[in-house]
Design a protein around this motif. Structure first.
Motif, PDB file in Angstrom:
ATOM      1  N   ASP A   1      96.403   3.828 -31.217  1.00 43.31           N
ATOM      2  CA  ASP A   1      95.582   4.654 -30.320  1.00 43.31           C
ATOM      3  C   ASP A   1      94.374   3.876 -29.824  1.00 43.31           C
ATOM      4  N   ASP A   2      93.817   3.069 -30.706  1.00 43.84           N
ATOM      5  CA  ASP A   2      92.675   2.228 -30.344  1.00 43.84           C
ATOM      6  C   ASP A   2      93.158   0.784 -30.262  1.00 43.84           C
ATOM      7  N   ASP A   3      93.087   0.182 -29.079  1.00 43.42           N
ATOM      8  CA  ASP A   3      93.617  -1.167 -28.880  1.00 43.42           C
ATOM      9  C   ASP A   3      92.513  -2.197 -29.134  1.00 43.42           C
ATOM     10  N   PRO A   4      92.527  -2.848 -30.309  1.00 44.90           N
ATOM     11  CA  PRO A   4      91.452  -3.807 -30.611  1.00 44.90           C
ATOM     12  C   PRO A   4      91.537  -5.076 -29.775  1.00 44.90           C
ATOM     13  N   TYR A   5      92.656  -5.302 -29.104  1.00 40.04           N
ATOM     14  CA  TYR A   5      92.827  -6.537 -28.336  1.00 40.04           C
ATOM     15  C   TYR A   5      92.825  -6.281 -26.831  1.00 40.04           C
ATOM     16  N   ARG A   6      92.214  -5.166 -26.424  1.00 42.33           N
ATOM     17  CA  ARG A   6      92.208  -4.804 -25.006  1.00 42.33           C
ATOM     18  C   ARG A   6      91.579  -5.897 -24.147  1.00 42.33           C
ATOM     19  N   ASP A   7      90.567  -6.559 -24.670  1.00 41.92           N
ATOM     20  CA  ASP A   7      89.856  -7.583 -23.893  1.00 41.92           C
ATOM     21  C   ASP A   7      90.194  -9.004 -24.348  1.00 41.92           C
ATOM     22  N   GLU A   8      91.261  -9.148 -25.102  1.00 38.71           N
ATOM     23  CA  GLU A   8      91.642 -10.467 -25.626  1.00 38.71           C
ATOM     24  C   GLU A   8      92.133 -11.384 -24.508  1.00 38.71           C
ATOM     25  N   ASP A   9      91.710 -12.646 -24.555  1.00 40.48           N
ATOM     26  CA  ASP A   9      92.192 -13.654 -23.601  1.00 40.48           C
ATOM     27  C   ASP A   9      93.402 -14.352 -24.211  1.00 40.48           C
ATOM     28  N   PHE A  10      94.588 -13.896 -23.852  1.00 40.24           N
ATOM     29  CA  PHE A  10      95.802 -14.457 -24.431  1.00 40.24           C
ATOM     30  C   PHE A  10      96.200 -15.792 -23.803  1.00 40.24           C
ATOM     31  N   GLU A  11      95.435 -16.245 -22.838  1.00 42.05           N
ATOM     32  CA  GLU A  11      95.708 -17.553 -22.229  1.00 42.05           C
ATOM     33  C   GLU A  11      94.750 -18.607 -22.777  1.00 42.05           C
ATOM     34  N   LEU A  12      94.225 -18.372 -23.961  1.00 41.61           N
ATOM     35  CA  LEU A  12      93.239 -19.267 -24.575  1.00 41.61           C
ATOM     36  C   LEU A  12      93.722 -20.711 -24.627  1.00 41.61           C
ATOM     37  N   LEU A  13      95.004 -20.899 -24.914  1.00 43.73           N
ATOM     38  CA  LEU A  13      95.530 -22.253 -25.067  1.00 43.73           C
ATOM     39  C   LEU A  13      95.450 -23.063 -23.773  1.00 43.73           C
ATOM     40  N   ASP A  14      95.448 -22.398 -22.636  1.00 45.94           N
ATOM     41  CA  ASP A  14      95.417 -23.126 -21.369  1.00 45.94           C
ATOM     42  C   ASP A  14      94.114 -23.899 -21.181  1.00 45.94           C
ATOM     43  N   ALA A  15      93.083 -23.529 -21.920  1.00 49.22           N
ATOM     44  CA  ALA A  15      91.797 -24.219 -21.801  1.00 49.22           C
ATOM     45  C   ALA A  15      91.692 -25.433 -22.719  1.00 49.22           C
ATOM     46  N   ASP A  16      92.668 -25.623 -23.596  1.00 45.85           N
ATOM     47  CA  ASP A  16      92.626 -26.739 -24.538  1.00 45.85           C
ATOM     48  C   ASP A  16      93.065 -28.049 -23.874  1.00 45.85           C
ATOM     49  N   ARG A  17      92.823 -29.158 -24.578  1.00 47.99           N
ATOM     50  CA  ARG A  17      93.252 -30.468 -24.069  1.00 47.99           C
ATOM     51  C   ARG A  17      94.739 -30.423 -23.752  1.00 47.99           C
TER      52      ARG A  17
END
Length: 362
Positions: A35-51
């Motif tokens: 009911d409560d989405d703790p990952y609503r604002d999660e950036d799931f493309e985090l890996l794209d910013a890595d080397r």
């Protein structure tokens, strides 16, 4: 009937036959959302910013690679993702473990051939044996020196086993530990996925993808109707799952090219990497799975753990096939323990204990 007409008829037939087969497995399973989405604002493309870098395999396929952590770290942990996914399926491991390990560990992620941002390849190269060779190519370029721990989820675990079978000389001199998460050492025909694999309509799409690729788009939606219901139903278990996490995993599956999907489905059915277990017995291993995993039931993990002399078996109650996304805390903790067991020096373990003391008493 011409060959072209036969291919088209086969692709069209998948819709009726395939949907029924997929739904027959998945019909009793209903996804439960938090009911409560703790990952609503999660950036799931985090890996794209890595080397980022690209490793080109000997047969010319470009593999997309991402790294986090110092290049001169004392240990490298390499992650191999599963079927119909991409390196982002280790999102939560990258997010937490980079903080946990700090500068002591470098983490390397890559997309398997035909998945994510890596290049597509000839269909006859979509085999578990080839994936083991691709892993060796990644190691040769990105981690040519120093100790390495391999982490594989689902088909990625089969990749690790394939590598161990084909390159036993790397263990334990270079590969000092390994994790097999929601995986299997041999064909998955005994799982509910076997019902789907035996569908003749799916074979028709595979034939079309291999011999008439220009026509494969006609069967794209139909083929997904075969495998989609079982993949969705098997992804998560009893726990209420975040809608955002569910949407992320479904995007990864939907973005997988149809030729990749049908060819690797066949590979999962016929692969046999049991010989790799003897090699992995030389190093500390983690074997983990959810007890609600329909694709690689926990019997597979228990069988592998029984054959691995230095294994720790972790069964995650209520979790499905995407256990590292569903219960990342359990998998992360298990990977920390694996690295502590596998690291020749105790620097990683020492760093962890120091950080724990700071957290508790700071």
């Amino acid at each position: 009937m011409s060959a072209r007409a036969g291919w088209l008829a086969g692709a069209a037939g998948v819709t009726a036959v395939g949907t029924a087969a997929g739904l027959s497995v998945a019909k009793s399973l209903r996804r439960k959302f938090s009911d409560d989405d703790p990952y609503r604002d999660e950036d799931f493309e985090l890996l794209d910013a890595d080397r980022s870098s690209v490793v080109t395999t000997p047969d010319g396929v470009s593999l997309a690679v991402r790294e986090v952590g110092p290049e001169n770290a004392g240990l490298t942990v390499v992650f191999a993702h599963g079927f119909c996914l991409r390196m982002g399926s280790f999102h939560f491991q990258r997010a937490r473990l980079s903080e946990q390990w700090g500068e002591q560990v470098r983490m390397v992620f890559y997309d398997q051939r035909g998945h994510g941002q890596s290049g597509e390849a000839p269909p006859d190269t979509y085999t578990v044996e080839q994936l083991g060779q691709d892993l060796e190519s990644v190691l040769a370029v990105v981690a040519p020196r120093g100790p390495v721990v391999l982490v594989g989820h689902s088909m990625g675990g089969m990749t690790v086993l394939s590598h161990a079978r084909q390159y036993p000389q790397r263990y334990p001199t270079r590969i000092v530990g390994a994790a097999l998460i929601a995986s299997a050492a041999e064909g998955v025909a005994r799982s509910p996925l076997g019902e789907i694999l035996n569908n003749p309509a799916l074979e028709a799409v595979r034939f079309t993808a291999r011999y008439a690729p220009a026509l494969v788009h006609r069967g794209r939606g139909a083929a997904r109707s075969v495998i989609g219901p079982i993949l969705r139903a098997a992804s998560y278990g009893d726990h209420r799952i975040s809608r955002s996490v569910n949407a992320f995993s479904e995007r990864m599956m939907h973005d997988t090219p149809i030729a990749t999907l049908v060819e690797f489905l066949h590979a999962l059915e016929v692969h046999d990497e049991t010989d790799g277990l003897a090699t992995l017995s030389k190093v500390p291993t983690l074997v983990a799975c959810g007890d609600r995993d329909l694709l690689t039931p926990m019997d597979y993990s228990q069988d592998m753990a029984d054959q691995l002399a230095k294994s720790q078996l972790v069964i995650v109650g209520g979790a499905g096939h995407l256990v590292q996304l569903e219960r990342p805390d359990v998998i992360d903790d298990a990977l920390v323990r694996l690295v502590e067991r596998a690291t020749p020096s105790k620097l990683v373990a020492l760093t962890r204990r120091m950080r724990e003391r700071v957290r508790l008493h700071g």
